[in-house]
Write a protein that holds these residues in place. Structure first.
Motif, PDB file in Angstrom:
ATOM      1  N   UNK A 107       0.831  -0.928   0.011  1.00 26.21           N
ATOM      2  CA  UNK A 107       0.083  -0.037   0.072  1.00 26.21           C
ATOM      3  C   UNK A 107       0.776   1.253  -0.058  1.00 26.21           C
ATOM      4  N   UNK A 130       3.939   1.618  -0.839  1.00 21.53           N
ATOM      5  CA  UNK A 130       4.736   1.840  -1.897  1.00 21.53           C
ATOM      6  C   UNK A 130       3.651   2.473  -3.440  1.00 21.53           C
ATOM      7  N   UNK A 131       2.307   1.928  -3.506  1.00 25.41           N
ATOM      8  CA  UNK A 131       1.769   2.532  -4.327  1.00 25.41           C
ATOM      9  C   UNK A 131       1.168   4.000  -3.737  1.00 25.41           C
ATOM     10  N   UNK A 132       0.896   3.946  -2.856  1.00 27.43           N
ATOM     11  CA  UNK A 132       0.623   5.462  -2.242  1.00 27.43           C
ATOM     12  C   UNK A 132       1.637   6.477  -2.588  1.00 27.43           C
ATOM     13  N   UNK A 143       3.892   6.474  -4.909  1.00 27.89           N
ATOM     14  CA  UNK A 143       3.937   6.633  -6.247  1.00 27.89           C
ATOM     15  C   UNK A 143       3.046   7.469  -6.839  1.00 27.89           C
TER      16      UNK A 143
END
Lengths: 202, 202
Positions: A190, A192-194, A196
């Motif tokens: 979560x 990492x994607x956030x 990004x």
């Protein structure tokens, strides 16, 4: 740069476990394998701007610190648990003879093992990164303004001890991805994607 | 209720693979194990409001549809890949004699296997849920208003084919967690945590 630090209180510090039964024989090194998967892997890609510190505190020779350094890593990290557990085994074997607390052995380019403690690693990390402790009662990550170099501390399936939390008080801000208690690998996926999605992602 | 549907184009449809080499022998059933982990597991908990459909299209007898029904599931789902792969093996064994396309065999309470196709499962799901196709070029999930029953379709490590995408056009809205191409298990972990944060989570 993104640094992820996990303290694994029961993870074995010698390569004495069975790849065919990681949950039952290794002190939950399977948790660390999924953590590495979430920290580094993209679909058909690899995050070079990531560093992971695994802090192993299980029997028989704690602590062992295993560092995966994204920008330098030259060994292939595959998504499955078993092949990642083999890398951890190699690192533990390479670290068997280590006596000095500060010395790091290079297992492969970008993969290192040492006898550093959790506190050593946190202090070292503080020199170059803003430090956050991922905790369900922290400030929502969506409200935090993240600088270019960030480091996140997580507990394993048992969480951090009161002593570890006391050590982090005042040096790491508590931040949260939600009010439930999530698996460490899900939290890292979560985060990492956030990150990004930010205008200037760390 | 949250439904997650993954089409695995190479996943073996007979229990002919080795647990000691899932990535090399099973057509990447390890991907499905991590998918189930992300869909169902919390730290020390289990999401009862989740249904997962695995659509296996690899050799020798495609398709096989394996359904994990959260509200009824009475078999323990552990976080590690190997124990989850064993459940998939049992389901494939239970489905070996299946001839009828519509018949489901109950492997354990809440775990079923059938010869349903991807299209069958999507049509069935449409009857009770709003359908979304997770795709990097979709509308950001943060801009979508999700109803109480939601279903998400994902591709495996190879993605969905043009034919599958044509079938979904008009019946599934494309939604996205970000512009990069992420692993299916990371996307599902993100979506679950994101949905938890909504005022009325599905």
């Amino acid at each position: 740069m993104r640094t992820f630090i996990i303290k694994a209180n029961e993870a074995h510090t010698r390569a004495d476990f069975k790849l065919s039964d990681l949950p039952g024989t290794s002190g939950r090194i399977d948790v660390l394998c999924r953590f590495l998967n979430s920290a580094f892997l993209l679909s058909h890609g690899f995050r070079k701007n990531v560093r992971v510190w695994l802090l192993l505190y299980g029997p028989p020779n704690p602590p062992k610190a295993i560092r995966f350094e994204g920008p330098k890593l030259r060994v292939r990290l595959n998504p499955d648990e078993r092949s990642t557990a083999k890398l951890i085994m190699r690192a533990l074997k390479a670290g068997e003879g280590l006596r000095e607390p500060g010395k790091e052995v290079e297992v492969y380019p970008g993969l290192y093992v040492s006898n550093r403690t959790f506190e050593d690693v946190v202090r070292l990390t503080l020199k170059g990164s803003a430090l956050y402790y991922l905790h369900e009662e922290g400030r929502p990550v969506s409200e935090v303004s993240f600088p270019p170099n960030v480091a996140f501390v997580l507990g394993d399936h048992r969480g951090l001890s009161g002593e570890d939390e006391a050590f982090l008080n005042g040096i790491a801000e508590r931040v949260s991805v939600g009010r439930k208690s999530y698996l460490a690998s899900h939290v890292v996926a979560y985060v990492n994607i956030f990150l990004d999605s930010l205008e200037n992602p760390p």
